[in-house]
Design an enzyme around this catalytic site. Structure first.
Site, PDB file in Angstrom:
ATOM      1  N   LYS A  52       0.848  -1.202   0.000  1.00 41.91           N
ATOM      2  CA  LYS A  52       0.000   0.000   0.000  1.00 41.91           C
ATOM      3  C   LYS A  52       0.878   1.244   0.000  1.00 41.91           C
ATOM      4  O   LYS A  52       0.612   2.215  -0.734  1.00 41.91           O
ATOM      5  CB  LYS A  52      -0.952  -0.018   1.207  1.00 41.91           C
ATOM      6  CG  LYS A  52      -2.049  -1.072   1.044  1.00 41.91           C
ATOM      7  CD  LYS A  52      -2.879  -1.318   2.292  1.00 41.91           C
ATOM      8  CE  LYS A  52      -3.824  -2.502   2.035  1.00 41.91           C
ATOM      9  NZ  LYS A  52      -4.683  -2.833   3.179  1.00 41.91           N
ATOM     10  N   GLN A  96      -4.696  -1.443   9.189  1.00 39.56           N
ATOM     11  CA  GLN A  96      -4.615  -2.791   8.622  1.00 39.56           C
ATOM     12  C   GLN A  96      -5.248  -3.796   9.591  1.00 39.56           C
ATOM     13  O   GLN A  96      -4.957  -3.794  10.789  1.00 39.56           O
ATOM     14  CB  GLN A  96      -3.146  -3.144   8.334  1.00 39.56           C
ATOM     15  CG  GLN A  96      -2.949  -4.460   7.608  1.00 39.56           C
ATOM     16  CD  GLN A  96      -3.528  -4.487   6.197  1.00 39.56           C
ATOM     17  OE1 GLN A  96      -3.651  -3.463   5.527  1.00 39.56           O
ATOM     18  NE2 GLN A  96      -3.918  -5.658   5.739  1.00 39.56           N
ATOM     19  N   ASP A 119     -11.165   2.538   3.382  1.00 43.01           N
ATOM     20  CA  ASP A 119     -11.464   1.098   3.282  1.00 43.01           C
ATOM     21  C   ASP A 119     -12.952   0.838   3.038  1.00 43.01           C
ATOM     22  O   ASP A 119     -13.337  -0.257   2.651  1.00 43.01           O
ATOM     23  CB  ASP A 119     -11.072   0.386   4.590  1.00 43.01           C
ATOM     24  CG  ASP A 119      -9.734  -0.316   4.490  1.00 43.01           C
ATOM     25  OD1 ASP A 119      -9.418  -0.851   3.408  1.00 43.01           O
ATOM     26  OD2 ASP A 119      -9.006  -0.337   5.503  1.00 43.01           O
TER      27      ASP A 119
HETATM   28  N1  GUN Z   1      -6.811  -6.911   5.939  1.00 43.21           N
HETATM   29  C1  GUN Z   1      -7.100  -7.716   4.882  1.00 43.21           C
HETATM   30  N2  GUN Z   1      -7.686  -7.007   3.894  1.00 43.21           N
HETATM   31  C2  GUN Z   1      -7.767  -5.735   4.329  1.00 43.21           C
HETATM   32  C3  GUN Z   1      -8.270  -4.523   3.752  1.00 43.21           C
HETATM   33  O1  GUN Z   1      -8.770  -4.482   2.636  1.00 43.21           O
HETATM   34  N3  GUN Z   1      -8.154  -3.421   4.532  1.00 43.21           N
HETATM   35  C4  GUN Z   1      -7.619  -3.446   5.776  1.00 43.21           C
HETATM   36  N4  GUN Z   1      -7.578  -2.309   6.457  1.00 43.21           N
HETATM   37  N5  GUN Z   1      -7.159  -4.542   6.340  1.00 43.21           N
HETATM   38  C5  GUN Z   1      -7.230  -5.683   5.619  1.00 43.21           C
END
Ligand code: GUN
Length: 278
Positions: A52, A96, A119
């Site tokens: 990311k 996350q 998100d």
């Molecule tokens: N953990 C697994 N997939 C995601 C996601 O799309 N966003 C976040 N914040 N955590 C995750």
């Protein structure tokens, strides 16, 4: 031979479009900023967070990284989020998941301002999607809609079957397909006659979380098959929820694993962040 829906190419297109927009915003004096928070050292999370941050750098989004220790309390995390909510230089906040077990995940999601909820997990974002109002949409299902649209696959009027009912993928996927005027069925682990249900699908989105579970016997001739799963097999190779070699000959279009849905999730996160800054 099915058309291969290439998530690497399509996600690159989206990131390049965003890069252009972010560059233009910079000339107007606006810099896009995202906060990326990881609590603990889960190795998979570290890889995702790294990707990311890399995508931010590619597009020209300034990313602020918060790597917090496993013992961080819920209160400390909420305090950080509230500070970032007030920070005008931060447009998107990403925590996350999963967070350590002593932290209430839903409380953390609710602490993020819906204006910065890149998100799309906040109840307000989910509610907005369900009643067709503006709000951030969960990145994986939003990415799947982009894969379909940019591959010129029509959704309107089509029989769409989504296998999986998670808050992050299955439920928002169903709502997005409905918004595109698809006829939507959500199947799950308790669905009776899963095969027959899947065989109705013109568009089959598979998010069951079981390696290679869906073979050709679940798929109608000419269907479009989208595979959300990713697993590492005993042979150390990556595979999806779909048995690609079995399904590819009967499908009209299919996403590979890796290089299908996966790269789209981060591209849509970047899209949401640029939207948040606008
Ligand atoms: N953990 C697994 N997939 C995601 C996601 O799309 N966003 C976040 N914040 N955590 C995750």
């Amino acid at each position: 031979m099915a058309q291969l829906i290439d998530g690497k190419i399509i996600s690159k297109q989206i990131k390049d479009e965003l890069k252009e927009q972010v560059t233009a915003m910079k000339t107007e004096g606006k810099e896009v900023g995202m906060a990326v928070i990881q609590v603990g050292k889960d190795p998979a999370s570290t890889v995702y967070v790294g990707n990311k941050k890399k995508a931010c750098a590619y597009i020209g989004i300034r990313s602020e990284s918060y790597e917090l220790p496993e013992e961080t309390t819920q209160e400390e995390l909420v305090t950080l989020i509230e500070r970032l909510n007030r920070d005008d230089a931060i447009h998107g906040i990403l925590v996350q998941l999963p967070v350590p077990a002593h932290i209430d995940e839903q409380a953390i999601i609710r602490a993020i301002s819906p204006k910065k909820d890149v998100d799309g997990f906040h109840p307000q974002s989910v509610g907005a999607l369900s009643i067709g109002q503006k709000g951030f949409v969960s990145c994986t299902p939003a990415g799947i809609i982009q894969l379909l649209k940019r591959s010129n696959i029509e959704i309107e009027g089509k029989e769409c079957v989504v296998i999986g009912r998670s808050n992050i993928v299955g439920k928002p996927m169903a709502l997005l397909l409905l918004r595109e005027n698809g006829t939507v069925t959500v199947a799950h682990s308790r669905t009776k006659n899963l095969k027959e249900v899947c065989k109705r699908a013109d568009i089959l989105v598979v998010a069951v979380g079981r390696p290679k579970m869906i073979d050709a016997s679940y798929v109608k001739e000419g269907a479009v098959v989208i595979d959300v799963g990713i697993h590492r097999g005993a042979d150390n190779k990556l595979c999806g929820d779909v048995d690609f070699d079995s399904v590819e000959p009967v499908a009209s279009a299919i996403t590979p694993v890796p290089g299908g849905v996966g790269p789209m999730t981060i591209a849509m996160l970047m899209y949401n962040c640029v939207e948040a800054a606008r």
